[in-house]
Design an enzyme around this catalytic site. Structure first.
Site, mmCIF file in Angstrom:
data_model
loop_
_atom_site.group_PDB
_atom_site.id
_atom_site.type_symbol
_atom_site.label_atom_id
_atom_site.label_comp_id
_atom_site.label_asym_id
_atom_site.label_seq_id
_atom_site.Cartn_x
_atom_site.Cartn_y
_atom_site.Cartn_z
ATOM 1 N N CYS A 114 -4.011 -1.196 -0.876
ATOM 2 C CA CYS A 114 -2.731 -0.251 -1.017
ATOM 3 C C CYS A 114 -1.903 -0.546 0.314
ATOM 4 O O CYS A 114 -0.651 -0.102 0.200
ATOM 5 C CB CYS A 114 -3.168 1.002 -1.276
ATOM 6 S SG CYS A 114 -4.116 1.355 -2.759
ATOM 7 N N HIS A 253 0.987 6.875 1.359
ATOM 8 C CA HIS A 253 0.403 6.338 0.236
ATOM 9 C C HIS A 253 -0.016 7.183 -0.889
ATOM 10 O O HIS A 253 -0.475 8.292 -0.418
ATOM 11 C CB HIS A 253 -0.644 5.202 0.579
ATOM 12 C CG HIS A 253 -1.363 4.898 -0.775
ATOM 13 N ND1 HIS A 253 -0.776 4.140 -1.677
ATOM 14 C CD2 HIS A 253 -2.548 4.728 -1.109
ATOM 15 C CE1 HIS A 253 -1.607 3.814 -2.553
ATOM 16 N NE2 HIS A 253 -2.775 4.305 -2.316
ATOM 17 N N ASN A 283 -1.166 6.404 -8.535
ATOM 18 C CA ASN A 283 -1.393 5.658 -7.576
ATOM 19 C C ASN A 283 -0.989 4.157 -7.799
ATOM 20 O O ASN A 283 -1.614 3.232 -8.477
ATOM 21 C CB ASN A 283 -2.940 5.537 -7.192
ATOM 22 C CG ASN A 283 -3.175 4.534 -5.872
ATOM 23 O OD1 ASN A 283 -2.344 3.804 -5.657
ATOM 24 N ND2 ASN A 283 -4.539 4.589 -5.209
#
Ligand code: UT7
Length: 328
Positions: A114, A253, A283
């Site tokens: 990520c 994030h 996400n």
């Protein structure tokens, strides 16, 4: 050192929305569990005919328009992704190059979980700063929902698809003030796709045991993420000589609202400076930070001179941060 910043930004989210109530119909889960454990209310899923390069190309074209540049002006395309169109090759960035008509651009993918867009943008800036390239497209793009087992409630409810892109180039003022990148491969088992690669090539066993889907030790990833948000932020602030109070926007994030709140609590940044998009988009892995940055940009919330701290963490395990002074 010449100043390098963001000349244009854009994002693309597929129009297919799946709410927690839709998830309730597919899995043994509830809106209440998902909302209270993660902060997610809905997420985007790519349509069946869409692949990662489609999302990336749409975000890239918007970023080019915002930068007032043409596809031919781009020298390099870097796609940070964990869900490439094809498993090993070609790079998704090459497919994007063709789709947007950036015929003068070199292109490669960058895989850093990520943290992919933070890594990709850090690399993009080095190319501009060295003088090798003038305009670099840094893209975070995912159709990550296809890497999840539809029957695994633990992972399937968490993720969403999307793409964000930035044109990185020289600016007269502001720009990137600092970068930090980290990796700890000894933790790689906490978040992985075990099968389908050279370690365990595709076989009937891989398919039967669903080893081509994401496996995750949620609790360990949670602990790592909370720790890294504050650790990496403190390091970048110390190195660049800024204080937490100097930060105008904090973009973590978007993996879990509880992770963000715990990390931000340790850091001491007020929640009204923290950008939250996980409620709408889930996400979206490497796309989550550029998508979130573009959200506040499009709403006219960022002013020239604002200091934006972006921090990410993810598979690898990796983490990283960038401090940006907005120059547009
Ligand atoms: O970008 C990085 C990628 N990943 C992450 O950042 C994930 C990091 N980890 C997390 O966000 C959290 O660990 C999760 C959201 C994945 C899980 O939250 P948790 O508070 O750590 O839950 P848990 O693992 O302690 O599970 C609590 C219960 C379990 O039931 P029992 O054993 O207590 O009876 C699970 O089986 O919740 C159950 N559960 C669910 N229930 C309803 C797990 N998933 C679900 C679900 N719906 N979707």
């Amino acid at each position: 050192m010449s100043k390098v910043g963001i000349l244009g930004i854009g994002s693309y989210l597929p129009d297919r929305i799946l709410t927690n109530f839709d998830m309730e119909k597919m899995l043994d889960t509830s809106d209440e569990w998902i909302r209270t454990r993660t902060g997610i209310r809905e997420r985007r899923f790519a349509n069946d005919n869409e692949v990662t390069s489609d999302l990336a190309a749409k975000a890239a074209l918007k970023a080019l328009e915002d930068a007032n540049l043409k596809p031919e002006d781009i020298d390099l395309i870097i796609v940070g992704t964990n869900s490439p169109d094809k498993l090993f090759y070609p790079a998704t960035a090459c497919i994007v190059q063709d789709k947007i008509g950036a015929r003068n651009a070199a292109a490669f993918d960058l895989q850093a979980g990520c943290t992919g867009w933070i890594y990709a943008t850090t690399v993009a800036v080095q190319f501009v700063q060295s003088g090798m390239y003038k305009n670099v497209l840094s893209i975070g793009a995912e159709v990550i929902t296809r890497m999840m087992d539809k029957e695994d409630r633990y992972t399937y409810v968490l993720f969403g698809d999307g793409a964000g892109a930035a044109v990185v180039g020289k600016t007269d003022n502001g720009g990137f003030l600092g970068f930090e990148l980290f990796a700890d491969g000894s933790l790689s088992k906490y978040l992985e796709i075990p099968g389908g690669g050279t370690a365990l090539p595709f076989s009937k066993e891989v398919l039967d045991k669903k080893l081509h889907y994401t496996t995750m030790n949620g609790k360990e990833v949670f602990k790592f993420s909370v720790r890294e948000i504050s650790r990496v932020s403190n390091i970048i602030l110390e190195k660049t000589g800024f204080k937490v109070d100097d930060v105008d926007w904090f973009i973590p994030h978007q993996a879990n609202l509880r992770i963000i709140e715990a990390g931000v609590g340790r850091l001491g940044i007020p929640m009204d400076k923290v950008v939250i998009t996980i409620d709408k988009f889930g996400n979206s892995s490497a796309a989550s930070i550029p998508v979130s940055l573009n959200e506040i940009y499009q709403k006219g919330k960022i002013e020239k001179g604002d200091k934006i701290l972006m921090v990410s963490f993810g598979a690898g395990m990796t983490s990283g941060a960038m401090l940006l002074e907005w120059s547009k």
